[in-house]
Design an enzyme around this catalytic site. Structure first.
Site, short mmCIF file in Angstrom:
data_model
loop_
_atom_site.label_atom_id
_atom_site.label_comp_id
_atom_site.label_asym_id
_atom_site.label_seq_id
_atom_site.Cartn_x
_atom_site.Cartn_y
_atom_site.Cartn_z
N TYR A 33 0.83 -1.21 0.00
CA TYR A 33 0.00 0.00 0.00
C TYR A 33 0.87 1.26 0.00
O TYR A 33 1.57 1.54 0.97
CB TYR A 33 -0.93 0.04 1.22
N HIS A 88 -0.20 -12.07 0.71
CA HIS A 88 -1.06 -11.04 0.10
C HIS A 88 -1.45 -11.38 -1.35
O HIS A 88 -0.59 -11.48 -2.22
CB HIS A 88 -0.29 -9.71 0.14
#
Length: 319
Positions: free
Chosen positions: A59, A124
């Site tokens: 992110y 992820h």
């Protein structure tokens, strides 16, 4: 002041707030967020009873972790008062689920977060890697990190729901503690429901993210790059407009819909301002005191019925 309900997370013994703090916006993913604002947002969330914070090195190209780290440090409370999840395997540069990269990844994350350990370390978006590598290499590497005390629990995340059964059927019971699913438990798509009994039987805790379907169910609408089909986008737009015409906020309705299912331990919502935190917490406390606005919900469900459970492809072809 009503404190947010805490829910048990699978067999971990962790008690997470029903609303979790999605820290991707702190990485300026949806627009710039100043450091002071990031710190104030984390502080307000914690003050109002949110104890669960989720981030990833992906992110904002590591910025989210750094900002969250600063926010948590500024709380000046014991480490055991909050629960932090980060991820490994997906980076700005691409995907790498190798054991070597995972080891390096957690050390880098801990440094950015200014922590000695995380509570949950997720692989992820595993649909972009080889699921067999996840089973045979990545998860064993995470288990080692668990033994070393760098993470307390292990999770997997991704969009297609079949990745969860694929992996959980192939690892020893109790190896994976948590799954994080996104965009599959909201007013427009509730397919995660079908998987809940299976996950419960495996003793796996369930976290659901993106109750607003990555911006579909918001007044500002989804970002340009949103992968939904034109049909889904226009139905969502119609649902948003309907709520607006009644003086209702679709974001509140959508969040409450996701929160109403207690089988889901925490619903992650992205937050990057004090006002967003307050809005999200108000949605939770209102749900507990007043219940859902069933009338508007039924109307929105009717508008979304033709596109119900429509999703979009994600990941690489698994052979």
């Amino acid at each position: 002041m009503t404190k947010i309900e805490l829910r048990a997370l699978g067999n971990t013994g962790l008690k997470v707030s029903a609303v979790g703090f999605g820290a991707s916006p702190l990485g300026s993913v949806f627009g710039p967020v100043a450091e002071d604002d990031a710190v104030a947002t984390v502080r307000e969330a914690f003050r109002l009873g949110i104890n669960f914070f989720d981030t990833s090195p992906y992110y904002g190209g590591t910025l989210s972790e750094k900002m969250l780290g600063k926010g948590l440090k500024a709380l000046q409370v014991p480490r055991s008062d909050y629960i932090v999840a980060t991820k490994c395997g997906r980076y700005k540069e691409g995907f790498d689920f190798s054991a070597e990269r995972v080891r390096k990844s957690i050390d880098e994350s801990l440094e950015r977060l200014q922590l000695d350990y995380v509570d949950i370390l997720h692989c992820h978006d595993i649909e972009f890697g080889s699921l067999d590598q996840i089973v045979s290499e990545t998860i064993p590497a995470l288990q080692k990190l668990k033994q070393e005390g760098k993470t307390r629990f292990i999770g997997i995340t991704g969009l297609p729901l079949d990745i969860f059964t694929y992996v959980l059927d192939r690892v020893p019971p109790g190896t994976v503690d948590v799954i994080l699913s996104y965009c599959h438990y909201g007013v427009n798509d509730s397919t995660l429901l079908d998987l809940l009994p299976y996950l419960k039987s495996k003793g796996v805790g369930v976290i659901s993210a993106s109750p607003l379907a990555m911006g579909l169910l918001t007044e500002q609408g989804p970002p340009e790059w949103h992968p939904a089909s034109p049909e889904l986008k226009s139905a969502s737009k119609a649902a948003v407009a309907h709520c607006k015409s009644k003086g209702k906020k679709i974001t509140k309705l959508a969040l409450q819909y996701s929160l109403a299912n207690k089988e889901i331990s925490s619903v992650l919502v992205g937050m990057s301002s004090v006002s967003q935190v307050e809005e999200n917490v108000a949605a939770v406390t209102e749900l507990e005191s007043l219940g859902m606005d069933q009338e508007t919900l039924s109307e929105v469900e009717a508008i979304l019925e033709p596109v119900k459970n429509l999703t979009w492809p994600s990941g690489i072809h698994q052979n």
